[in-house]
Design an enzyme around this catalytic site. Sequence first.
Site, PDB file in Angstrom:
ATOM      1  N   ARG A   9      40.209  34.379  43.487  1.00 37.46           N
ATOM      2  CA  ARG A   9      41.099  35.539  43.247  1.00 37.46           C
ATOM      3  C   ARG A   9      42.514  35.114  42.829  1.00 37.46           C
ATOM      4  O   ARG A   9      43.513  35.716  43.220  1.00 37.46           O
ATOM      5  CB  ARG A   9      41.178  36.452  44.483  1.00 37.46           C
ATOM      6  CG  ARG A   9      39.869  37.027  44.913  1.00 37.46           C
ATOM      7  CD  ARG A   9      39.256  37.973  43.877  1.00 37.46           C
ATOM      8  NE  ARG A   9      37.911  38.297  44.301  1.00 37.46           N
ATOM      9  CZ  ARG A   9      36.818  37.665  43.845  1.00 37.46           C
ATOM     10  NH1 ARG A   9      36.899  36.725  42.909  1.00 37.46           N
ATOM     11  NH2 ARG A   9      35.626  37.999  44.281  1.00 37.46           N
ATOM     12  N   GLU A  61      45.369  40.091  49.140  1.00 36.27           N
ATOM     13  CA  GLU A  61      44.771  40.024  47.799  1.00 36.27           C
ATOM     14  C   GLU A  61      45.394  41.121  46.923  1.00 36.27           C
ATOM     15  O   GLU A  61      45.670  40.916  45.746  1.00 36.27           O
ATOM     16  CB  GLU A  61      43.246  40.231  47.882  1.00 36.27           C
ATOM     17  CG  GLU A  61      42.558  40.180  46.522  1.00 36.27           C
ATOM     18  CD  GLU A  61      41.029  40.228  46.625  1.00 36.27           C
ATOM     19  OE1 GLU A  61      40.466  39.653  47.573  1.00 36.27           O
ATOM     20  OE2 GLU A  61      40.412  40.843  45.733  1.00 36.27           O
ATOM     21  N   SER A 104      39.342  45.178  48.275  1.00 36.96           N
ATOM     22  CA  SER A 104      39.608  44.215  49.351  1.00 36.96           C
ATOM     23  C   SER A 104      41.108  43.978  49.473  1.00 36.96           C
ATOM     24  O   SER A 104      41.754  43.606  48.499  1.00 36.96           O
ATOM     25  CB  SER A 104      38.897  42.896  49.074  1.00 36.96           C
ATOM     26  OG  SER A 104      37.509  43.102  49.131  1.00 36.96           O
TER      27      SER A 104
HETATM   28  C1  FAD Z   1      36.907  50.192  44.949  1.00 35.32           C
HETATM   29  C2  FAD Z   1      37.383  48.836  44.486  1.00 35.32           C
HETATM   30  C3  FAD Z   1      36.492  47.776  44.460  1.00 35.32           C
HETATM   31  C4  FAD Z   1      36.907  46.497  44.019  1.00 35.32           C
HETATM   32  N1  FAD Z   1      35.997  45.490  43.978  1.00 35.32           N
HETATM   33  C5  FAD Z   1      36.364  44.274  43.504  1.00 35.32           C
HETATM   34  C6  FAD Z   1      35.407  43.208  43.406  1.00 35.32           C
HETATM   35  O1  FAD Z   1      34.238  43.353  43.727  1.00 35.32           O
HETATM   36  N2  FAD Z   1      35.860  42.003  42.943  1.00 35.32           N
HETATM   37  C7  FAD Z   1      37.157  41.805  42.565  1.00 35.32           C
HETATM   38  O2  FAD Z   1      37.499  40.694  42.117  1.00 35.32           O
HETATM   39  N3  FAD Z   1      38.072  42.789  42.654  1.00 35.32           N
HETATM   40  C8  FAD Z   1      37.715  44.021  43.107  1.00 35.32           C
HETATM   41  N4  FAD Z   1      38.647  45.029  43.193  1.00 35.32           N
HETATM   42  C9  FAD Z   1      40.062  44.742  42.857  1.00 35.32           C
HETATM   43  C10 FAD Z   1      40.420  44.968  41.392  1.00 35.32           C
HETATM   44  O3  FAD Z   1      39.529  45.861  40.755  1.00 35.32           O
HETATM   45  C11 FAD Z   1      40.480  43.662  40.611  1.00 35.32           C
HETATM   46  O4  FAD Z   1      41.438  42.773  41.156  1.00 35.32           O
HETATM   47  C12 FAD Z   1      40.832  43.892  39.131  1.00 35.32           C
HETATM   48  O5  FAD Z   1      40.605  42.702  38.417  1.00 35.32           O
HETATM   49  C13 FAD Z   1      42.264  44.359  38.910  1.00 35.32           C
HETATM   50  O6  FAD Z   1      42.381  44.766  37.559  1.00 35.32           O
HETATM   51  P1  FAD Z   1      43.432  45.881  37.139  1.00 35.32           P
HETATM   52  O7  FAD Z   1      43.354  46.050  35.667  1.00 35.32           O
HETATM   53  O8  FAD Z   1      43.226  47.114  37.935  1.00 35.32           O
HETATM   54  O9  FAD Z   1      44.801  45.162  37.529  1.00 35.32           O
HETATM   55  P2  FAD Z   1      46.060  45.789  38.296  1.00 35.32           P
HETATM   56  O10 FAD Z   1      45.648  46.241  39.649  1.00 35.32           O
HETATM   57  O11 FAD Z   1      46.726  46.776  37.433  1.00 35.32           O
HETATM   58  O12 FAD Z   1      46.959  44.481  38.435  1.00 35.32           O
HETATM   59  C14 FAD Z   1      46.531  43.415  39.255  1.00 35.32           C
HETATM   60  C15 FAD Z   1      47.323  42.160  38.872  1.00 35.32           C
HETATM   61  O13 FAD Z   1      46.959  41.765  37.544  1.00 35.32           O
HETATM   62  C16 FAD Z   1      48.115  41.677  36.727  1.00 35.32           C
HETATM   63  N5  FAD Z   1      47.730  42.101  35.380  1.00 35.32           N
HETATM   64  C17 FAD Z   1      47.104  43.247  35.007  1.00 35.32           C
HETATM   65  N6  FAD Z   1      46.920  43.255  33.668  1.00 35.32           N
HETATM   66  C18 FAD Z   1      47.452  42.108  33.195  1.00 35.32           C
HETATM   67  C19 FAD Z   1      47.590  41.523  31.885  1.00 35.32           C
HETATM   68  N7  FAD Z   1      47.151  42.153  30.780  1.00 35.32           N
HETATM   69  N8  FAD Z   1      48.181  40.318  31.777  1.00 35.32           N
HETATM   70  C20 FAD Z   1      48.648  39.663  32.881  1.00 35.32           C
HETATM   71  N9  FAD Z   1      48.557  40.155  34.126  1.00 35.32           N
HETATM   72  C21 FAD Z   1      47.952  41.366  34.290  1.00 35.32           C
HETATM   73  C22 FAD Z   1      49.135  42.603  37.374  1.00 35.32           C
HETATM   74  O14 FAD Z   1      50.463  42.215  37.048  1.00 35.32           O
HETATM   75  C23 FAD Z   1      48.830  42.393  38.849  1.00 35.32           C
HETATM   76  O15 FAD Z   1      49.444  41.204  39.300  1.00 35.32           O
HETATM   77  C24 FAD Z   1      38.251  46.304  43.617  1.00 35.32           C
HETATM   78  C25 FAD Z   1      39.150  47.392  43.626  1.00 35.32           C
HETATM   79  C26 FAD Z   1      38.709  48.638  44.061  1.00 35.32           C
HETATM   80  C27 FAD Z   1      39.683  49.791  44.026  1.00 35.32           C
END
Ligand code: FAD
Length: 317
Positions: free
Chosen positions: A175, A294, A224
């Site tokens: 992560r 996380e 998480s």
């Molecule tokens: C119900 C639920 C279930 C989930 N299950 C999982 C799972 O099974 N496995 C898992 O790994 N995660 C899981 N997650 C967490 C999440 O979905 C992941 O971490 C996902 O990759 C975050 O992507 P996001 O676009 O929503 O990023 P955001 O939440 O918008 O941002 C997260 C981080 O990424 C950075 N970021 C976003 N876009 C960019 C970009 N283009 N360039 C550089 N940095 C960027 C942001 O600055 C921030 O630091 C879950 C979340 C929820 C709500």
Amino acid sequence: MIKETPLLERLPTVNGEYVENFNLGRMTWFKVGGPAEVAYTPADLTDLRHFLLETPRDIPITVIGAGSNLLVRDGGVAGVVIRLGARFSKIEIRDGIVKTGAMAMDIQVARAAARADITGLEFLSGVPGTIGGALRMNAGAYGSEIQDVLVRARAVDRDGVLTVLLPDSFGFSYRHCAVPEDWIFVGADLIARPGDPAKIAARMVEIASARGDAQPIRTRTSGSTFKNTDSAKAWELIDQAGCRGLIIGGARVSEQHCNFLINTGSATAGDLENLGEEVRRRVHEQSAVTLEWEVKRIGVSHDGSRGSETPEEARHG
Ligand SMILES: Cc1cc2nc3c(=O)[nH]c(=O)nc-3n(C[C@H](O)[C@H](O)[C@H](O)COP(=O)(O)OP(=O)(O)OC[C@H]3O[C@@H](n4cnc5c(N)ncnc54)[C@H](O)[C@@H]3O)c2cc1C
């Protein structure tokens, strides 16, 4: 008295869109948090690069994806918050590569791959974020992580310089990736391996049903909250510390999956962060383990403070 220049007046003219005092909370899964001082949606890559080059260096810049791993504090986020727009959401499949923009949703990438009878990307259907967020978080589910399927990614730095990054230069771990925090991913190429359509479809169904059974996916949550440790799952430590169902204000530790925090409807970001900190405190008391967040926390609290944060979170104040 010195009058401060409004932020908008200090920003370069762009083809994309600026919105002042942008409600960030509604963009996140938790549905809490204060506004972005200015939100910027670039028109395209050229516009983004021009913006980065021309924006004064003292102005903080934060990029967000789908907000599925974000807790935006109640006092909001200073500076500019970038949300890549539709121009960064394209998905193309050719020459053994799935070429995707950083704003494409993981599930759309998984579905596009499945439609083209490509296997190996089914796990992305279990992660509710964007490809940019998946690269930053080294997102993973059901036995695979983005690092396993990455061929290369494209990112721009704070000066707007575009770089192609190979997996070796990511410094991926659980992560986490070690690419500088102020680099913005704009796209990625993923491995396209031909597969059996029936098996791909079955795997997608299996993942959807496993998620529905194990996670409170229809609630206001950020997934998480804490990283697993080398020796134990975070949820086990939280359970052992008696935190399942714990409540602070409108925030609750999920009964279904106790590493998930839930906004029951009236939570503030402060409630959620305080609850997370209370869980960490109790787990430390019970097991002598310090859980690591996380969920990324950005911005400032109502009183202007930032609570406890990792050094990388501190950059996004
Ligand atoms: C119900 C639920 C279930 C989930 N299950 C999982 C799972 O099974 N496995 C898992 O790994 N995660 C899981 N997650 C967490 C999440 O979905 C992941 O971490 C996902 O990759 C975050 O992507 P996001 O676009 O929503 O990023 P955001 O939440 O918008 O941002 C997260 C981080 O990424 C950075 N970021 C976003 N876009 C960019 C970009 N283009 N360039 C550089 N940095 C960027 C942001 O600055 C921030 O630091 C879950 C979340 C929820 C709500």
